[in-house]
Design a protein around this motif. Sequence first.
Motif, short mmCIF file in Angstrom:
data_model
loop_
_atom_site.label_atom_id
_atom_site.label_comp_id
_atom_site.label_asym_id
_atom_site.label_seq_id
_atom_site.Cartn_x
_atom_site.Cartn_y
_atom_site.Cartn_z
N ARG A 156 21.24 39.85 27.58
CA ARG A 156 20.97 38.67 28.39
C ARG A 156 20.26 37.64 27.54
NH1 ARG A 156 18.44 41.90 33.61
NH2 ARG A 156 20.22 43.31 33.88
N GLY A 157 20.64 36.40 27.73
CA GLY A 157 20.02 35.33 26.96
C GLY A 157 20.63 34.00 27.30
N TYR A 158 20.81 33.17 26.25
CA TYR A 158 21.29 31.81 26.46
C TYR A 158 22.32 31.45 25.40
CZ TYR A 158 17.19 31.58 29.42
OH TYR A 158 16.27 31.84 30.38
N GLY A 159 23.31 30.70 25.85
CA GLY A 159 24.31 30.20 24.92
C GLY A 159 23.83 28.93 24.22
N TYR A 160 24.71 28.30 23.49
CA TYR A 160 24.33 27.14 22.69
C TYR A 160 24.07 25.88 23.50
CZ TYR A 160 25.35 29.99 18.65
OH TYR A 160 25.33 30.99 17.71
N THR A 161 24.47 25.90 24.77
CA THR A 161 24.12 24.79 25.67
C THR A 161 23.09 25.26 26.68
OG1 THR A 161 25.99 25.36 27.12
CG2 THR A 161 26.39 23.71 25.40
N TRP A 162 22.40 26.29 26.32
CA TRP A 162 21.37 26.92 27.16
C TRP A 162 21.92 27.43 28.48
CZ3 TRP A 162 17.49 28.53 24.52
CH2 TRP A 162 17.10 27.83 23.37
N ASN A 163 23.19 27.74 28.48
CA ASN A 163 23.80 28.38 29.63
C ASN A 163 23.37 29.85 29.63
OD1 ASN A 163 25.58 28.18 27.18
ND2 ASN A 163 26.65 29.84 28.23
N PRO A 164 23.07 30.38 30.80
CA PRO A 164 22.67 31.79 30.84
C PRO A 164 23.83 32.72 30.48
CG PRO A 164 22.89 30.92 33.05
CD PRO A 164 23.03 29.76 32.11
N VAL A 165 23.48 33.77 29.77
CA VAL A 165 24.46 34.76 29.34
C VAL A 165 24.02 36.13 29.82
CG1 VAL A 165 25.44 35.94 27.35
CG2 VAL A 165 25.19 33.46 27.31
N GLN A 221 30.68 38.95 22.93
CA GLN A 221 31.25 40.29 22.84
C GLN A 221 30.16 41.29 22.43
OE1 GLN A 221 32.77 37.66 20.81
NE2 GLN A 221 33.84 37.14 22.71
N LEU A 222 30.19 42.43 23.10
CA LEU A 222 29.30 43.53 22.75
C LEU A 222 30.17 44.72 22.36
CD1 LEU A 222 26.68 43.36 25.65
CD2 LEU A 222 26.53 42.36 23.39
N VAL A 223 29.96 45.22 21.17
CA VAL A 223 30.75 46.34 20.66
C VAL A 223 29.83 47.53 20.47
CG1 VAL A 223 32.23 47.18 18.82
CG2 VAL A 223 32.37 44.78 19.54
N GLU A 224 30.11 48.59 21.22
CA GLU A 224 29.29 49.81 21.18
C GLU A 224 29.94 50.86 20.30
OE1 GLU A 224 28.32 49.17 25.91
OE2 GLU A 224 30.15 50.00 25.09
N SER A 225 29.12 51.71 19.76
CA SER A 225 29.62 52.85 18.98
C SER A 225 28.59 53.96 19.00
CB SER A 225 29.91 52.43 17.53
OG SER A 225 28.73 51.96 16.91
N GLY A 226 29.04 55.16 18.64
CA GLY A 226 28.11 56.27 18.49
C GLY A 226 28.16 57.33 19.55
N GLY A 227 28.96 57.16 20.58
CA GLY A 227 29.06 58.19 21.60
C GLY A 227 29.81 59.41 21.08
N SER A 276 28.08 39.50 19.45
CA SER A 276 28.61 38.39 18.66
C SER A 276 29.22 37.37 19.61
CB SER A 276 29.66 38.89 17.67
OG SER A 276 30.75 39.46 18.35
N GLY A 277 29.48 36.18 19.05
CA GLY A 277 30.09 35.14 19.87
C GLY A 277 29.11 34.02 20.17
N SER A 278 29.34 33.35 21.29
CA SER A 278 28.59 32.15 21.64
C SER A 278 27.28 32.47 22.35
CB SER A 278 29.45 31.24 22.51
OG SER A 278 30.65 30.89 21.85
N ILE A 279 26.38 33.05 21.59
CA ILE A 279 25.07 33.31 22.15
C ILE A 279 24.01 32.79 21.19
CG2 ILE A 279 24.95 35.67 21.21
CD1 ILE A 279 23.51 36.33 23.98
#
Length: 120
Positions: free
Chosen positions: A98-107, A3-9, A25-28
């Motif tokens: 962009r990155g990787y999850g806990y099983t190195w799955n692309p995110v 999850q990506l939570v934006e603020s400030g606009g 936050s979450g599975s990253i």
Amino acid sequence: QVQLVESGGGLVQAGGSLRLSCAASGSINRITIMGWYRQAPGKQREVVAHITSSGSTNYADSTKGRFTISRDNAKNTVYLQMNTLKPEDTAVYYCNARGYGYTWNPVDSWGQGTQVTVSS
């Protein structure tokens, strides 16, 4: 799930400033690059700025010298400080991670978007 939570606009007059924030936050497991994109009405989504985990940055020509991207790796948070705003900066701004999850799955995750409106 990430999850990506934006603020400030918000609404600001030309020449003003705004600061956007985006927290992941979450599975990253590892975020390699975070960035901001924007989409104005009737236009395609375009990149605003990127920042890598090591702090390397890249900006769109239209934002160089006015916008600054930064990140807090410990908090998985990216910021966009926007100065000297122009009416043409008006758009919905989206956070991307962009990155990787806990099983190195692309995110590759997107935030819900935050509206930035610059009045002339």
